[in-house]
Design a protein around this motif. Sequence first.
Motif: not given
Length: 748
Positions: A82-106
């Motif tokens: 949870a601590q990593y999940r909540d922190a990642l969601r604060q970042g700017v996101f670039q997806s690397t797949r057509m769907s899902g949460d896989r990608g870059h968190y900046l």
Amino acid sequence: MSPVDAALAYAGAGWFVVPVKPGTKNPGSLVGDGWHKQSTRHDETIRGWWAKWPAAGIALHVGRSGALVFDLDVGDVDDIPAQYRDALRQGVFQSTRMSGDRGHYLFAVEAGDNFGNSAGAFASFGEVRGKNGVVLAEPSVHPDAASKDGRYHWPTPGDLPALPEALRTCLRAAGEEAPSMSFAELEQFYAAHTAYGRPQALDGVVKVLETALAGGAARHDAARNALAMAFREAAAGCYCARDAAERIEAVFIAAFEAGKPGRTRPECGEFARTARWAAAQAGLVDPAEILARLDRDDPLLRTIDEDSFWAARPELDRLREFARARRVAPWAMVGAVLARVVVTVPPRVVLPPLVGGSASLNLFVALVGPSGNGKGAAERAAADAVILGAGVYEATPGSGEGIPKQYAYKSKGEQINIRDAVLFSVSEIDTLAALAERSSSTLMPELRKAWMGERLGFGYATVDKAVPIMGHRYRMCLVAGVQPERARFLLDDADGGTPQRFLWFPTTDADAPDRPPEEPQPWSVPAWSFGEERSAVDARAGSTPAETPGNGSRVKFGGGELLLELPMEPRRLVKLKLPPEAAEQIDRARLARLRGTAAHELDGHAQLARLKVAAALMVLAGRTDKVTDEDWELSEIVMAVSNRTRAQVQQALGARAEQANRSKGRAEGEREIARAVVVEEDKLDRAVTNLRRHLVKKKRLPRKDARGALRADLRDLIDEAADRLIAAGLAEKEEGHQGSYTLVWSGD
């Protein structure tokens, strides 16, 4: 946007950019090795690059741009803590797949921050890109667009937020990442780590790799993780590092041959580069931590309730604390303690004749571990941990003929008895092996007889030289240090019954505390007594005024003489009482052997060895009356530890033999291969020469045309020849569809 317009937009937003060859992620694929110095926000440089390579992808130079990127390889961000999940969601996101949460968190980093590419505690979920790290950005074509629905896309724009503290802490969790080794250093790593302490652990690493690949993990990442794990275990002495690399490489290559979408073969030198990196990381982990983890993960270990053994009695708990205070393995020290305790028990104290005749309490202990791993320290600690009411005479065994002479000697035809109890100590099993391997050596037969309490000495010797030590007139215990890879000497004598007579204890302690506890007081074991009417010497001898030694002299009560050369009268044996359950188990085991249904050849003396342990625990507790149900139950745990340790030694020897066979086969095969390699290298040289000649003329050659330009016997080498020209800087490769490409001449 077009690629050039997108690159200019990124530069305008503050990013340093660099072009990459379409279909790749290599930031130096177009501008060369100095890409990290060439990345730019300069408009004219960017226009020039994309004018030259209009289809180039866009790589964002993360560290130089003041950013940090978490590359999540998990499809659902809710699957991570949870601590990593909540922190990642604060970042700017670039997806690397057509769907899902896989990608870059900046995220933006503060001035003075200097994060590398080490993922810290995030390594289980993906990678981190920092200093000299890059990520490809929309509208670049994802290398896995066709095979894995790869796509770069920004769902929403925005400024980069500051790095959350949870992620900052996460990066610190794994410490620094070591720089990759050179090829020469990797060879040194292989040469230094050849032990086989826990060879079965390698099977676990390979299984993890195969499972990851079957589940769709990226082949490179899966091999990288497997190598890092394997090399750490190899550095801890579990198995041979080179064998681990060979097995992992075989699985890695097979993953490309399985017909999966994407690349059809590894990149040139890909596995070797990964091995050099993984070997460097192995030095960052304490080997003791690796061994402790393996102990916790070992299913066999989980079936042995060792804690219940130590907690069962105050003396056992005190001995474990004493061992840890002295920084030695508790099991190794207790093995030495049991031998010391038993050697003080009068020889005529025996186990009752459940099978054949009465059996001696004589005990043999093997302390198992690499050289210098604490066998001697365990013995020294054992001597201090228990105060015995009777003294202990220690010696080193020599020849079989020399063993009786530790008890008595001949002088002018008369046998002089000097003692009836000896604790033999052997620092390295090689010493025992060397003695046993002498021509006509009688050492091992004498040791086997001693364990049973049978007569020592040789009837064929002349009367003036023979030193007979009669059965149950002597006490003998043996403690030997055994290196796992040197234990074949003992195990190969299974037909003679030698390994079955040993208790096997490890010189490691997976649960050793970070700080040693306070040393407790030694445990006291009183001297054995048969009653006030006899002296200790008389009790040991079992003598009466009517008995006379062979030279005719009469023994007096309290006279201090021993009667080692006289047969022990059965009526004078003191037979310990046993619990009914023990007697029944021994009878069942004997019946199975009589009927030929015994489970294992190394378990022939298992019940008798266990009974000796139970008796030793009785004496350690200060009792002389009988072996109790609790003694018998605790001895089961001791035997389980012994059997486990012996099994690990057998596995180590098996792996060592397998490695030796592979090395022999590899050496023989390499001689055959070497001749074939010369031929193949000659063919490849000719293919490169021919391809270069055609490419100089045409300047551009699609793969199909390049292959057709070669002679028929060289056409299968087209890809290797192309790689040679590219590596030499004479050609470049423009990727096409479905693995095709065009070679472009770039030489003078």
